[in-house]
Design an enzyme around this catalytic site. Structure first.
Site, PDB file in Angstrom:
ATOM      1  N   GLU A 109      58.572   0.340  58.656  1.00 40.90           N
ATOM      2  CA  GLU A 109      59.015   0.997  57.424  1.00 40.90           C
ATOM      3  C   GLU A 109      60.353   1.689  57.676  1.00 40.90           C
ATOM      4  O   GLU A 109      60.793   2.504  56.877  1.00 40.90           O
ATOM      5  CB  GLU A 109      57.965   1.972  56.906  1.00 40.90           C
ATOM      6  CG  GLU A 109      57.547   3.035  57.890  1.00 40.90           C
ATOM      7  CD  GLU A 109      56.571   4.017  57.291  1.00 40.90           C
ATOM      8  OE1 GLU A 109      56.946   4.687  56.326  1.00 40.90           O
ATOM      9  OE2 GLU A 109      55.440   4.121  57.801  1.00 40.90           O
TER      10      GLU A 109
ATOM     11  N   CYS B 231      52.637   2.864  57.164  1.00 42.94           N
ATOM     12  CA  CYS B 231      52.099   2.662  58.523  1.00 42.94           C
ATOM     13  C   CYS B 231      51.112   1.513  58.614  1.00 42.94           C
ATOM     14  O   CYS B 231      50.631   1.192  59.707  1.00 42.94           O
ATOM     15  CB  CYS B 231      51.382   3.927  58.994  1.00 42.94           C
ATOM     16  SG  CYS B 231      52.427   5.364  59.035  1.00 42.94           S
TER      17      CYS B 231
ATOM     18  N   HIS C 115      44.323   5.925  62.755  1.00 44.07           N
ATOM     19  CA  HIS C 115      45.779   6.109  62.642  1.00 44.07           C
ATOM     20  C   HIS C 115      46.125   7.569  62.949  1.00 44.07           C
ATOM     21  O   HIS C 115      45.455   8.482  62.470  1.00 44.07           O
ATOM     22  CB  HIS C 115      46.242   5.726  61.229  1.00 44.07           C
ATOM     23  CG  HIS C 115      47.652   6.134  60.946  1.00 44.07           C
ATOM     24  ND1 HIS C 115      48.708   5.766  61.753  1.00 44.07           N
ATOM     25  CD2 HIS C 115      48.198   6.912  59.964  1.00 44.07           C
ATOM     26  CE1 HIS C 115      49.829   6.284  61.271  1.00 44.07           C
ATOM     27  NE2 HIS C 115      49.546   6.986  60.181  1.00 44.07           N
TER      28      HIS C 115
END
Ligand code: HMG
Length: 382
Positions: free
Chosen positions: A81, A113, A235
């Site tokens: 990104e 992400c 994450h």
């Protein structure tokens, strides 16, 4: 019987510089425990002027190519990104630096992400159709927020590359997944900004809600019982977020989930900071390197990308994974410390633009260097 497909090899790279968050805390008058304990972060990787997502991504991928060759790779997916061009994919730049065969597709994927997980699943689909092929996935990002904001200590940078293959040595990815998409303005980066816009508290809630929705979808589709999942890899925008995710899953399922089921996965991210698309897979690298009891165990992965897309999936670790450790720790130890003043200088200079030719001299010890802009195009040195 279907062919097992998954992650055959994995490698991590990060920047040449590192900032100790205790120094940032001292410079900004914050209690260092807020970063160390409250966010679960000790350091953050800082890119030098000669580093970007392409140089980090290629550096992560090169050892994999040296170990397995290039002949079977017909697809390179680059998840990021922090794209360096609106049209040309970072995959094409990396393809040349890595001397991959011309007979190879090279594509960039974006969804905050989450995109590396989309690349993993797409790679599995390609290998399922042609089991002789391998797909190289690179996840590489630089997390930048405005300075003097609550998000500043959650910056970072890093790349993880992995090889998707039949009969994988590290982790066989299982077919059942749970997914969730919800349009939410928790975090984004407008096209005219090098820093992200974020509603921090909303982003934490959006992450946790995405997680439970993806989990519920996973279970509804016949996913494994929670007791059959031995480790979790969440994450990690900052490592305390993994603790919040773990606690939410325990509350949501009503099952006691001790912290030792995820904690080892935070070792590298504590030191690297947020690497967006790479963060989940840096968690996997830390788990594979740091946990001696993974053979045959099922790992549950929670991939979250703001905006938002969430996916819960699982993988089973191969019996000989301990023979494939890659010493990512050395990459983190090799970084050169910078002062807060130098980090802030690098942060301020991050937006180079493309209107003027600029020559960037090699500065860090990175394997590949960003060389500057010529004729409005980015140049790299091997
Ligand atoms: P903040 O204003 O610093 O929050 O922002 P805080 O004041 O609530 O403090 C954070 C924690 O530190 C709290 O603990 C405090 O109690 C504790 P918690 O309530 O969470 O358990 N604390 C202390 N602990 C020990 N000693 C002390 C002390 N003082 C306070 N002295 C926030 C924090 C994360 C919101 C901010 O850093 C931020 O906006 N970060 C960026 C956004 C982010 O990372 N969001 C995470 C979810 S979204 C996501 O994961 C996607 C993302 O990776 C992007 C993508 O998908 O591309 C970001």
């Amino acid at each position: 019987m279907t062919t097992p497909i998954g992650i055959h090899d994995l490698s991590l790279a990060t920047t040449g510089y590192v900032l100790d968050l205790a120094d940032l805390a001292a410079a900004t008058g914050v209690d260092p425990d807020k970063y160390r304990i409250g966010l679960g972060q000790d350091e953050m990787s800082v890119p030098g002027p000669d580093e970007d997502i392409v140089t980090m991504g290629a550096a992560a991928a090169l050892p994999i190519l040296e170990r397995h060759g290039r002949d079977r790779i017909r697809t390179l997916f680059f998840a990021t990104e922090s794209g360096v061009d609106q049209s040309k994919s970072a995959a094409v730049f990396a393809h040349r630096l890595l001397e991959l065969p011309a007979a190879c597709r090279a594509v960039e994927l974006k969804q905050a992400c989450y995109a590396a997980t989309a690349a993993l699943q797409a790679g599995i689909g390609i290998v399922a159709r042609n089991p002789g092929e391998q797909v190289l996935v690179i996840a590489s990002d630089i997390a930048r927020y405005e300075v003097d904001t609550a998000a500043e200590p959650t910056q970072g940078a890093g790349a993880v590359a992995f090889l998707v293959s039949a009969d994988p040595a590290l982790v066989e990815i299982e077919p059942v997944v749970g997914v969730d998409t919800a349009d939410v303005d928790d975090f984004w980066r407008p096209n005219d900004s090098v820093t992200a816009v974020v509603d921090g508290k909303l982003s934490i809630d959006a992450y946790l809600d995405g997680f439970t929705a993806a989990w519920d979808d996973y279970r509804a589709r016949g996913g494994a019982d929670i007791d059959a999942i031995g480790r979790f890899c969440h994450h990690q925008p900052f490592t305390r977020m993994a603790a919040k995710a773990h606690r939410r899953l325990a509350e949501h399922t009503g099952v006691d989930l001790p912290a030792d089921r995820y904690e080892t996965s935070t070792a590298y991210n504590r030191r690297m900071g947020n690497s967006y698309t790479a963060s989940l897979y840096a968690g996997l690298a830390a788990l594979l390197d740091g946990d001696d009891n993974l053979a045959g165990r099922r790992i549950g992965f929670l991939s979250y990308g703001s905006g938002s897309v969430s996916e819960f999936f699982t993988g089973v670790v191969g019996p000989d994974y301990r023979e494939h450790r890659r010493g990512a720790q050395a990459q983190l130890d090799a970084r050169e410390p910078v002062s807060v003043a130098r980090y802030r200088e690098l942060h301020a200079a991050a937006h180079l633009g493309s209107t003027h030719d600029v020559e960037i001299a090699p500065e860090t010890r990175t394997r590949f260097h960003f060389a500057g802009i010529r004729g409005r195009a980015r140049r790299y040195r091997s």
